[in-house]
Design an enzyme around this catalytic site. Structure first.
Site, short mmCIF file in Angstrom:
data_model
loop_
_atom_site.label_atom_id
_atom_site.label_comp_id
_atom_site.label_asym_id
_atom_site.label_seq_id
_atom_site.Cartn_x
_atom_site.Cartn_y
_atom_site.Cartn_z
N LYS A 1 25.32 -34.77 -3.59
CA LYS A 1 25.63 -35.06 -4.94
C LYS A 1 25.03 -34.10 -5.95
O LYS A 1 25.50 -34.05 -7.09
CB LYS A 1 24.74 -36.69 -5.11
CG LYS A 1 24.65 -36.93 -6.18
CD LYS A 1 23.76 -38.29 -6.54
CE LYS A 1 23.98 -39.04 -7.75
NZ LYS A 1 23.38 -40.32 -8.03
N HIS B 1 64.83 -39.41 20.12
CA HIS B 1 64.67 -39.72 18.76
C HIS B 1 63.99 -41.04 18.57
O HIS B 1 64.27 -41.86 17.91
CB HIS B 1 65.99 -39.59 18.07
CG HIS B 1 66.45 -38.33 17.97
ND1 HIS B 1 65.60 -37.18 17.68
CD2 HIS B 1 67.68 -37.94 18.39
CE1 HIS B 1 66.56 -35.94 17.70
NE2 HIS B 1 67.58 -36.50 18.09
#
Length: 508
Positions: free
Chosen positions: A136, A276
């Protein structure tokens, strides 16, 4: 100028070298418990946290650094007069660098027979608090949670390189990523031990993901991709052992998952070939080699360059057949030693020894700006209801079950045609059901067609009409169309038995 560094680590393999480098740069080292002892043993001068706070560790070490004299020193903004005045009034010296790694909560959860009470003690409180405080206040405090970053920063400091605000912000980002990941691991673990959360979609989802490997590319070469694992609930696609072949691609992994899910749909000996991301052949057999031959015959063209999965150990006879064609991946729970040697002669063939069956409860699909979450489709049949005059011949009942399990794994709109517990035609991914039926039935020519399975209801009777042309004897589908009667009447006309299951299996 940097004056004070706070170091607190569980993993201590690099801490001595990093602390020595910081000491050489003129920083006072503040440390806790075991870390302080380790540093002192190695000749580093250390100020203990207790000396700073004038308060001992309490509650068996649960509280060490949770003190205003520590967090005030980390969080004070150097360019804020009030903050600095406060530090001065309480005689708090600022801390300029925080280097922390956390209790190994994740590693501990993987230990067998460990209790919840033991695991809870590995939930780090002080560590994440210090990390978040330093992150922070990134403009004024360096936060280090990665040894590589610590070594890079030390190098920059020794070389007197300019430290940009962007670099500080980068370190803060990594810090918040770590604490978010750490907390999400705790949540993920607790999901399985808190009864109220089981099979319930809560307001928030925490999904810990850790990079397993960077991929060469994504679906296409111009797309970047990476593979992440859930380290708390490791599944079949993150625990397999690759025994041969090139690095797996993005498409390989997606196709492998489709094949592994499909083949594990069956308790019987089964083989599934995928191309696929959708099956091009599924079959059961009395042996592995029989199941492979039947799956292969469904579509000998599409299997080229595809993936073949088995739910039993691969033997020599099967390996000799597999080596005759080009396939990308062979996957199975195990391989006979000689079968493995045969397959390993194909240096590019990826061989996967699968350790677990599919375990995931949910699947996650990203959409722009969000994510869809659903249970994985493990349903089968709600009801087995014959709706036609013709009844299902006893010898075809199991055939219908086989085809119904297979169609679950085919892209919608999906039709599967089968005979002798092997798919003989698959129609996948069509925008209307009749096209899927035509595809499946046409592909079954010369191989036989006893039953037809449809993943969703028939909106018209055209599928039945086409099925009749190919001699289909029984159809299985969910039912539920407002025009069901038309399909039932068509079946009655041609003497075809039809079963409604009252369960749909769309796969998009």
């Amino acid at each position: 100028m940097l004056k004070r560094a706070l170091i607190s680590t569980f993993k201590k393999d690099k801490v001595v070298g990093i602390a020595k480098s910081l000491e050489e740069l003129g920083l006072e080292i503040i440390s806790t418990g075991g870390t302080a002892s380790k540093l002192i043993e190695n000749g580093i001068k250390v100020t203990s946290v207790e000396e700073v706070t004038n308060f001992p560790e309490i509650l068996g070490g649960r509280v060490k650094t949770l003190n205003p004299l520590i967090h005030g020193a980390i969080l004070a903004r150097r360019d804020n007069k009030e903050d600095m005045k406060t530090l001065e009034s309480f005689k708090i010296e600022p801390i300029d660098l925080v280097y922390v790694n956390l209790y190994p909560f994740l590693e501990v959860t993987q230990k067998p027979e460990i209790t919840l009470e033991e695991i809870v003690e590995y939930i780090d409180i002080g560590g994440p608090t210090m990390i978040r405080a330093a992150a922070k206040n990134y403009k004024h405090v360096f936060v280090l949670v990665d040894d590589a970053d610590a070594e890079e920063l030390i190098k920059k400091l020794k070389n007197q390189e300019e430290i940009t605000l962007d670099y500080r912000l980068y370190l803060a980002l990594k810090a918040f990523q770590l604490t978010a990941f750490y907390d999400s691991c705790i949540c993920r673990y607790l999901e399985d031990v808190v009864p109220q959360t089981q099979d319930v979609f809560g307001k928030y989802i925490t999904l810990p993901l850790e990079q397993l490997q960077e991929m060469r590319y994504g679906e296409n070469p111009h797309q970047k991709a990476s593979f992440y694992q859930d380290p708390v609930k490791k599944g079949s696609m993150t625990t397999f052992k690759q025994l041969n072949g090139k690095e797996l691609s993005y498409n390989n992994l997606r196709d492998a998952q489709a094949a592994w899910r499909a083949v594990n749909e069956y308790e019987e000996i089964a083989c599934c070939a995928v191309k696929h991301n959708t099956p091009c052949g599924i079959a059961l057999g009395n042996s592995i080699v029989e199941s492979y031959k039947k799956a292969y015959e469904c579509d000998p063209v599409s299997i080229f360059g595809g993936i073949v999965a088995f739910n039993r150990k691969v033997d020599v006879q099967t390996a000799n057949l597999l080596k005759e064609i080009f396939i990308e991946i062979v996957m199975a729970p195990d391989f006979d030693d000689e079968a493995l040697k045969i397959l390993q002669k194909k240096k590019n063939l990826r061989i996967l020894k699968m350790i677990t069956k599919p375990l995931d409860k949910y699947e996650y699909i990203s959409v722009d700006g969000g994510m869809l979450v659903q249970e994985i489709d493990r349903g089968f049949i709600n009801d087995f209801r014959v709706v036609t005059e013709a009844q299902v011949p006893e010898d075809l009942k199991e055939e219908l079950f086989f085809a119904w399990r297979a169609v679950k794994h085919v892209k919608s709109n999906a039709i599967v045609v089968s005979k002798n517990k092997a798919t003989t035609g698959i129609g996948a991914g069509q925008t209307n059901r009749i096209w899927a039926a035509i595809d499946a039935l046409e592909r079954s020519k010369g191989k036989g067609a006893d039953v037809l399975a449809s993943d969703a209801f028939f909106p018209f009777s055209d599928v039945v009409e086409k099925a009749a042309e190919f001699g289909i004897k029984a159809i299985i589908q969910p039912g539920g169309s407002i025009r069901d009667n038309e399909s039932i009447e068509a079946c009655n006309k041609y003497g075809i038995a039809m079963v409604f299951t009252d369960m749909r299996h769309f796969k998009h």
